[in-house]
Design an enzyme around this catalytic site. Structure first.
Site, PDB file in Angstrom:
ATOM      1  N   ASP A   1     -18.048   3.521  -6.947  1.00 37.06           N
ATOM      2  CA  ASP A   1     -17.026   3.894  -6.342  1.00 37.06           C
ATOM      3  C   ASP A   1     -17.141   5.607  -6.167  1.00 37.06           C
ATOM      4  O   ASP A   1     -16.644   6.029  -7.249  1.00 37.06           O
ATOM      5  CB  ASP A   1     -15.710   3.520  -6.892  1.00 37.06           C
TER       6      ASP A   1
ATOM      7  N   HIS B   1     -15.978   1.516  -3.625  1.00 35.17           N
ATOM      8  CA  HIS B   1     -14.518   1.371  -3.202  1.00 35.17           C
ATOM      9  C   HIS B   1     -14.160   0.198  -2.286  1.00 35.17           C
ATOM     10  O   HIS B   1     -13.118  -0.477  -2.379  1.00 35.17           O
ATOM     11  CB  HIS B   1     -14.051   2.759  -2.738  1.00 35.17           C
TER      12      HIS B   1
ATOM     13  N   TYR C   1       0.921  -1.161  -0.069  1.00 40.08           N
ATOM     14  CA  TYR C   1       0.035   0.025  -0.069  1.00 40.08           C
ATOM     15  C   TYR C   1       0.837   1.274  -0.009  1.00 40.08           C
ATOM     16  O   TYR C   1       0.858   2.083  -1.005  1.00 40.08           O
ATOM     17  CB  TYR C   1      -0.767  -0.035   1.332  1.00 40.08           C
TER      18      TYR C   1
ATOM     19  N   SER D   1      -6.849   1.127  -4.749  1.00 41.14           N
ATOM     20  CA  SER D   1      -6.753   2.333  -4.087  1.00 41.14           C
ATOM     21  C   SER D   1      -5.235   2.913  -4.055  1.00 41.14           C
ATOM     22  O   SER D   1      -5.024   2.939  -5.404  1.00 41.14           O
ATOM     23  CB  SER D   1      -7.541   2.539  -2.866  1.00 41.14           C
TER      24      SER D   1
END
Length: 703
Positions: free
Chosen positions: A641, A676, A478, A558
């Protein structure tokens, strides 16, 4: 400067694309991949800071245009054509169903001798809100979302419960969107109140002790505001009590203290929260909101324990510390430090429960939970022998009862009921997952990034894995917004390991694993460090004979989608396959859509000349090179989203399909009713995981 050529909107082109799909339907095999349908280009060029920026797929930003909708339909049909014939999907689907179609119960909220929680039964698609009468009482359904939509895309979530356990606030969410409609439920009568808060983006609802007064935070076009609502009144007339003057780039949330006396408001300067304001209103007085901190560039979070305001901060303490001050007189001169910064551990959070402060630490990304009193004295810790994650403790300051969670990659999520005064704990609920935990090994390794920084990574695989470079490996990460990737139960990891694979989670810079310095080393002008860390993780896996490039896949969503989108441009030869879900990819325009202004403190903005320079250097959409042999890519996004605009995935799919000089497929799975994160029926989650893993195993040569 900007210009466009309108001739790209040619309906004949769409007819040809439709005919192409029709002709290809049913023709794909594992060995044969049809060419993607052509996407028309527009002649859009902008000049930013003296640099011309081409944007040939700008027209795909218009989500509701007939041309975009036709393009989405064509792309989904193409993806169906390529992926539907893949073998082995039924076995994968059945295994995911075994792991996911189980009873799942959330951590309960205790109020008035009742316990409120959400539960998804093994035979259900969605979470249902329940109440249990007493610790050993019967469970009763309060809110069942299944009848609200035929396709089970409408879900509900618990938002607050009154002190006496008789009034409940819950959100109704459609198609995975972040916006919800807020409703209120009379627990004793089993029926909703007439009051409804219109669909919007809410950051908390608090029910006052009189059960007639409600406080809630809603983010609108002008910015975030805290409102006061009286039950029975028209919500359109609700009064703003805080937030005037804050723009849409700020995040605001507010909540009542347990005793109902204090309303505490936090103002975050973007999702990174480099700066936080705290304001407190003593509702028994007439002074209104008083600022606690407004002028310090640091993160603060406060909660009320009795009449004490307890504040966690990284101000003058990159690893975090805890301060305290009287909630009724919170002037800075009266602040006192009660839990100092630890030189080895990073403070992730804390809870004020049972007369104690339970502080959650990370020590080399390993979870640790320690209790303190309000004088700062350590009074015990909660420990586990297995490498995993101890979740934050929940409960009330004046109750001798708390709940917390423990899990690891191969240890199912377990919720414990805990008695702070004695340290006694017992299992409240535990996932009953059909796995053999002893079959798997979980370990932490360290690798060296490009600039010499040592970075940790977790590996999950079957015991005795052969280090011959042949293992299908799935690497994820991430690297942003202080998010720490700690060991958590993952059906995805286990299914991958059961296929003979290695599942790897890299703790990249930009996260919060090692405090604020680690975060800052991966944000704004330092974002390239995140990509370098991820590339170094891949190279370590290859150098140590876990895998090789054609057997290595990467996945991110994301901000993690930005991550994999960037590294597939920078090192396309290093990976065999990529899954890029709900991503940010156009980093020169991202801040103009939905709530993306929140993220400018993390990434920067192309409106600033210097920030434009480094954003352009890595922006995935602006660094696609024609003729490059890209790894196989599956982009995932959808209409629901409302956080990261799905236009990123649409534009990037079209661009990479056109630029790809290799033979591997570039696909888009675009959901019409998915958002999302969360809100999906479990049946759709299973289908999505099955499709993603089939794609990866196919491209890594495992089918």
């Amino acid at each position: 400067m900007m210009h466009r050529d309108p001739s790209f909107r040619n309906p004949k082109t769409w007819s040809l694309a439709a005919l192409l799909i029709a002709a290809l339907a049913g023709c794909a095999t594992v060995a044969t991949v049809p060419a993607p349908p052509p996407t028309p280009t527009g002649d859009v060029v902008e000049t930013l800071h003296g640099v011309e920026i081409a944007d040939p797929y700008r027209w795909l930003e218009d989500q509701e245009s007939p041309e975009t909708r036709a393009w989405i339909e064509t792309q989904n049909a193409y993806t169906d054509t390529v992926l539907d014939p893949l073998p082995g999907q039924q076995a994968l689907r059945e295994r995911f169903a075994e792991l996911l179609k189980i009873d799942v119960v959330t951590t309960p909220t205790a109020r008035g001798g009742r316990y409120f929680f959400s539960k998804r039964g093994a035979d259900q698609d969605l979470y249902v809100i329940y109440v249990r009468e007493g610790i050993d009482g019967e469970d009763r359904v309060l809110i069942d979302p299944h009848p609200l939509s035929e396709d089970h895309t409408v879900s509900v979530n618990l938002m607050d419960v009154s002190d006496d356990g008789t009034l409940l606030a819950y959100g109704v969410r459609e198609g995975g969107q972040d916006e919800v409609t807020v409703r209120f439920h009379d627990v004793d009568r089993g029926q909703d109140l007439p009051d409804v808060l219109a669909k919007g983006r809410y950051f908390g609802v608090s029910i006052a002790q009189d059960k007639r007064t409600l406080y809630y935070t809603r983010h609108g076009e002008a910015g975030p505001r805290v409102y006061r609502h009286v039950v029975g009144d028209d919500p359109a007339k609700d009064r703003i009590v805080f937030g005037e003057g804050y723009g849409p780039d700020k995040i605001l949330f507010a909540g009542l203290s347990e005793n109902g006396r204090y309303l505490v408001a936090h103002v975050l300067y973007g999702s990174s929260a480099d700066k936080t304001e705290i304001h407190v209103n003593d509702l028994r007085g007439k002074r209104g909101f008083r600022p606690v901190v407004t002028d310090v560039d640091a993160r603060f979070f406060a909660t009320v324990a009795g009449d004490t305001l307890v504040i966690r901060t990284n101000w003058q303490a990159e690893n975090g510390r805890i301060l305290a001050v009287a909630a009724g007189n919170p002037s800075r001169g009266a602040w006192r430090e009660i839990v100092p910064e630890h030189d080895q551990r990073v403070m992730e959070g804390f809870s004020a429960v049972g007369g104690r402060l339970f502080v959650q630490y990370l020590d080399d990304v390993k979870s640790h939970l320690e209790a303190f009193d309000l004088a700062g004295n350590s009074i015990g810790a909660i420990r586990f022998d297995t490498l995993g994650t101890v979740g934050s403790v929940s409960g009330r300051w004046d109750a001798d009862e708390a709940f917390f969670r423990f899990e690891s990659f191969h240890v199912p999520d377990t919720v414990y009921r805990y008695v702070p005064s004695t340290g006694e704990r017992q299992i409240w609920t535990q996932l009953d997952v059909p796995i053999d935990a002893e079959r798997f090994e979980v370990k932490q390794v360290w690798f060296t990034s490009r600039d010499g920084t040592r970075v940790p990574m977790f590996l999950v695989h079957e015991r005795g894995v052969a280090l011959d470079g042949s293992n299908p490996t799935l690497l994820t990460g991430y690297g942003g917004f202080t998010a720490s990737l700690t060991p958590s139960f993952s059906s995805s990891a286990l299914v991958w390991a059961e296929q003979g694979g290695v599942y790897a989670v890299a703790n990249l810079r930009g996260g919060g694993e090692f405090g604020e310095a680690w975060h800052r080393a991966g944000m704004r002008e330092n974002k390239q460090n995140v990509f370098d860390d991820f590339i170094a993780a891949a190279e370590w896996l290859i150098d140590n004979k876990y895998t090789r490039p054609d057997k290595l896949a990467i996945r991110g969503g994301s901000n993690g989608g930005l991550l994999v989108g960037a590294v597939m441009n920078q090192r396309p030869e290093l990976f065999g396959a990529v899954i890029c879900s709900y991503p940010l990819l156009d980093m020169l325009r991202y801040h103009q859509f939905l709530v993306a202004r929140y993220w400018v403190p993390e990434y920067g903005s192309s409106e600033d000349p210097e920030q434009f320079r480094y954003l352009k250097a890595y922006s995935p959409y602006h660094n696609v090179t024609p003729g490059t042999g890209y790894p196989a890519v599956l982009f995932i996004s959808g209409d629901g989203d409302t956080r990261v605009a799905p236009l990123h995935a649409r534009k990037m799919t079209a661009l990479v399909q056109a630029a790809n000089g290799g033979e591997r497929p570039v696909l888009l799975r675009y959901h019409i009713k998915a958002g999302h994160s969360g809100g999906k029926p479990i049946s759709q989650t299973i289908d999505d995981l099955t499709e993603s893993y089939s794609f990866l195993l196919w491209q890594l040569g495992e089918l």
